[in-house]
Write an enzyme that holds these catalytic residues in place. Structure first.
Site, PDB file in Angstrom:
ATOM      1  N   SER A  52      34.772 -95.449 -24.118  1.00 29.49           N
ATOM      2  CA  SER A  52      34.386 -95.777 -25.499  1.00 29.49           C
ATOM      3  C   SER A  52      33.166 -94.963 -25.919  1.00 29.49           C
ATOM      4  O   SER A  52      32.451 -94.408 -25.072  1.00 29.49           O
ATOM      5  CB  SER A  52      34.066 -97.288 -25.537  1.00 29.49           C
ATOM      6  OG  SER A  52      33.446 -97.647 -26.736  1.00 29.49           O
ATOM      7  N   TYR A  85      17.564-105.756 -22.500  1.00 27.84           N
ATOM      8  CA  TYR A  85      17.999-104.354 -22.609  1.00 27.84           C
ATOM      9  C   TYR A  85      16.862-103.401 -22.254  1.00 27.84           C
ATOM     10  O   TYR A  85      17.019-102.496 -21.431  1.00 27.84           O
ATOM     11  CB  TYR A  85      18.480-104.106 -24.045  1.00 27.84           C
ATOM     12  CG  TYR A  85      19.044-102.719 -24.295  1.00 27.84           C
ATOM     13  CD1 TYR A  85      20.197-102.287 -23.658  1.00 27.84           C
ATOM     14  CD2 TYR A  85      18.432-101.851 -25.206  1.00 27.84           C
ATOM     15  CE1 TYR A  85      20.735-101.023 -23.921  1.00 27.84           C
ATOM     16  CE2 TYR A  85      18.965-100.592 -25.473  1.00 27.84           C
ATOM     17  CZ  TYR A  85      20.115-100.179 -24.831  1.00 27.84           C
ATOM     18  OH  TYR A  85      20.637 -98.927 -25.083  1.00 27.84           O
TER      19      TYR A  85
HETATM   20  N1  LIG Z   1      24.974 -96.423 -29.507  1.00 33.68           N
HETATM   21  C1  LIG Z   1      23.664 -96.304 -29.577  1.00 33.68           C
HETATM   22  O1  LIG Z   1      23.048 -96.388 -30.662  1.00 33.68           O
HETATM   23  C2  LIG Z   1      22.867 -96.040 -28.320  1.00 33.68           C
HETATM   24  C3  LIG Z   1      21.503 -95.736 -28.452  1.00 33.68           C
HETATM   25  C4  LIG Z   1      20.742 -95.504 -27.314  1.00 33.68           C
HETATM   26  C5  LIG Z   1      21.364 -95.543 -26.059  1.00 33.68           C
HETATM   27  N2  LIG Z   1      22.694 -95.849 -25.961  1.00 33.68           N
HETATM   28  C6  LIG Z   1      23.288 -95.880 -24.618  1.00 33.68           C
HETATM   29  O2  LIG Z   1      24.430 -95.058 -24.613  1.00 33.68           O
HETATM   30  C7  LIG Z   1      25.331 -95.496 -23.586  1.00 33.68           C
HETATM   31  C8  LIG Z   1      26.742 -95.533 -24.134  1.00 33.68           C
HETATM   32  O3  LIG Z   1      26.805 -96.528 -25.145  1.00 33.68           O
HETATM   33  P1  LIG Z   1      27.794 -96.477 -26.415  1.00 33.68           P
HETATM   34  O4  LIG Z   1      26.953 -96.608 -27.609  1.00 33.68           O
HETATM   35  O5  LIG Z   1      28.745 -95.342 -26.288  1.00 33.68           O
HETATM   36  O6  LIG Z   1      28.514 -97.895 -26.227  1.00 33.68           O
HETATM   37  P2  LIG Z   1      30.038 -98.356 -26.111  1.00 33.68           P
HETATM   38  O7  LIG Z   1      30.886 -97.632 -27.089  1.00 33.68           O
HETATM   39  O8  LIG Z   1      29.989 -99.840 -26.156  1.00 33.68           O
HETATM   40  O9  LIG Z   1      30.439 -97.878 -24.643  1.00 33.68           O
HETATM   41  C9  LIG Z   1      29.934 -98.495 -23.502  1.00 33.68           C
HETATM   42  C10 LIG Z   1      30.697 -98.003 -22.297  1.00 33.68           C
HETATM   43  O10 LIG Z   1      30.185 -98.680 -21.131  1.00 33.68           O
HETATM   44  C11 LIG Z   1      31.285 -99.262 -20.418  1.00 33.68           C
HETATM   45  N3  LIG Z   1      30.906-100.534 -19.814  1.00 33.68           N
HETATM   46  C12 LIG Z   1      30.327-101.596 -20.428  1.00 33.68           C
HETATM   47  N4  LIG Z   1      30.200-102.618 -19.575  1.00 33.68           N
HETATM   48  C13 LIG Z   1      30.720-102.189 -18.387  1.00 33.68           C
HETATM   49  C14 LIG Z   1      30.889-102.783 -17.115  1.00 33.68           C
HETATM   50  N5  LIG Z   1      30.494-104.049 -16.883  1.00 33.68           N
HETATM   51  N6  LIG Z   1      31.440-102.070 -16.120  1.00 33.68           N
HETATM   52  C15 LIG Z   1      31.854-100.786 -16.355  1.00 33.68           C
HETATM   53  N7  LIG Z   1      31.713-100.158 -17.531  1.00 33.68           N
HETATM   54  C16 LIG Z   1      31.163-100.856 -18.531  1.00 33.68           C
HETATM   55  C17 LIG Z   1      32.338 -99.521 -21.496  1.00 33.68           C
HETATM   56  O11 LIG Z   1      33.629 -99.519 -20.909  1.00 33.68           O
HETATM   57  P3  LIG Z   1      34.564-100.810 -20.662  1.00 33.68           P
HETATM   58  O12 LIG Z   1      34.279-101.792 -21.741  1.00 33.68           O
HETATM   59  O13 LIG Z   1      35.944-100.243 -20.661  1.00 33.68           O
HETATM   60  O14 LIG Z   1      34.160-101.284 -19.315  1.00 33.68           O
HETATM   61  C18 LIG Z   1      32.183 -98.308 -22.392  1.00 33.68           C
HETATM   62  O15 LIG Z   1      32.929 -97.233 -21.901  1.00 33.68           O
HETATM   63  C19 LIG Z   1      24.786 -96.846 -23.118  1.00 33.68           C
HETATM   64  O16 LIG Z   1      24.120 -96.678 -21.887  1.00 33.68           O
HETATM   65  C20 LIG Z   1      23.798 -97.242 -24.205  1.00 33.68           C
HETATM   66  O17 LIG Z   1      22.773 -98.074 -23.713  1.00 33.68           O
HETATM   67  C21 LIG Z   1      23.465 -96.094 -27.058  1.00 33.68           C
END
Ligand SMILES: NC(=O)c1ccc[n+]([C@@H]2O[C@H](COP(=O)([O-])OP(=O)(O)OC[C@H]3O[C@@H](n4cnc5c(N)ncnc54)[C@H](OP(=O)(O)O)[C@@H]3O)[C@@H](O)[C@H]2O)c1
Length: 254
Positions: free
Chosen positions: A37, A178
């Site tokens: 995702s 977080y």
């Molecule tokens: N979006 C933002 O604004 C933002 C800002 C700063 C940092 N980040 C960081 O960027 C990274 C990616 O986030 P995103 O925004 O792309 O979020 P996202 O679309 O919700 O993706 C999160 C990913 O983590 C996986 N995941 C979640 N829980 C899991 C578990 N228990 N075991 C294995 N995999 C798990 C999910 O896969 P499944 O659900 O298939 O397991 C998914 O592939 C994160 O580390 C987040 O903290 C995001």
């Protein structure tokens, strides 16, 4: 118009040329957590185009399988592991065999993450919120890094951690779980940087700003703010992984 201009200044467009990506990543083994995702999926799609060999990790098997099919159609080697990275025992026992399965790893993107927004006062009976953010955002990154360290050393590999720019600021109320987990991971990466000579593996941090993904979409306010697209978030990670820098941070971050 004003919003567009603001976005351009605060979030200058991010992209990376396909030719450059192929030069660096073609035929390389890349492990990505959170590949199903958002930023991780966009990163996977970029790397498929660059013909990297991929090992994808998340819980959503349907998504991982379809990404692997896409990669194989392009001539890449691609495998996946369905695992809940919060499950310590399952993760630890898989880690024992994982390094044998992948003896040479060029890049490990530790990107899987979970954000929880809840005030401490509303968390009195919710210790599990603190456990699950710590287990996913910090512990799984360390477990996979340690497991793959020998494989990364052989390939002079890199570990790239997706952190958050919010972990560099005075902490905003509601995000204690977080922020604590992201800061723990930052501390590990910053220590690994100081130990680089002995470690033989480069560790990098991306202090990611707001990105439009399913994670940020949960918060209605974020939908109205300027942010990067998931593909731009992926480009941030790729550019960092191709550079000699220790970290990425937006220009306006302290
Ligand atoms: N979006 C933002 O604004 C933002 C800002 C700063 C940092 N980040 C960081 O960027 C990274 C990616 O986030 P995103 O925004 O792309 O979020 P996202 O679309 O919700 O993706 C999160 C990913 O983590 C996986 N995941 C979640 N829980 C899991 C578990 N228990 N075991 C294995 N995999 C798990 C999910 O896969 P499944 O659900 O298939 O397991 C998914 O592939 C994160 O580390 C987040 O903290 C995001």
């Amino acid at each position: 118009m004003l919003i567009g201009l603001l976005k351009h200044i605060v979030y200058p467009p991010k992209s990376v040329g396909e030719k450059k990506l192929s030069e660096v990543f073609s035929g390389k083994w890349v492990v990505i957590t959170g590949a199903s995702s958002g930023i991780g999926e966009a990163l996977t799609l970029r790397l498929i185009k660059a013909r990297a060999n991929l090992f994808l990790i998340a819980r959503n098997e349907e998504k991982l399988k379809s990404l692997c099919d896409k990669a194989q159609e392009k001539g890449c080697e691609a495998r996946y592991k369905v695992i809940d990275l919060r499950q310590r025992q399952e993760l630890d026992s898989w880690c024992e065999t994982f390094r044998e399965e992948l003896p040479n790893v060029d890049f490990l993107f530790c990107n899987a993450g979970k954000s929880i927004r809840r005030a401490i006062n509303d968390s009195i009976d919710r210790m599990h919120d603190f456990d699950r953010t710590m287990d996913l955002n910090y512990r799984s990154m360390v477990a996979l890094s340690l497991a793959l360290m020998p494989s990364l050393k052989r390939a002079t590999g890199r570990i790239v951690y997706t952190s958050s720019v919010s972990s560099r600021y005075p902490f905003v109320p509601g995000w204690s779980a977080y922020h604590a987990s992201k800061c723990a991971a930052n501390a590990w990466c910053r220590t690994a940087r100081r130990e680089r000579k002995k470690l033989g593996v480069k560790v990098q941090i991306a202090y990611m700003p707001l990105v439009y993904t399913p994670m940020s979409a949960v918060n209605e306010t974020y939908k109205k703010l300027p942010a990067y697209s998931a593909d731009e978030g992926a480009c941030v990670l790729l550019k960092l992984a191709m550079s000699n820098k220790f970290r990425y941070k937006p220009w306006w971050a302290l």
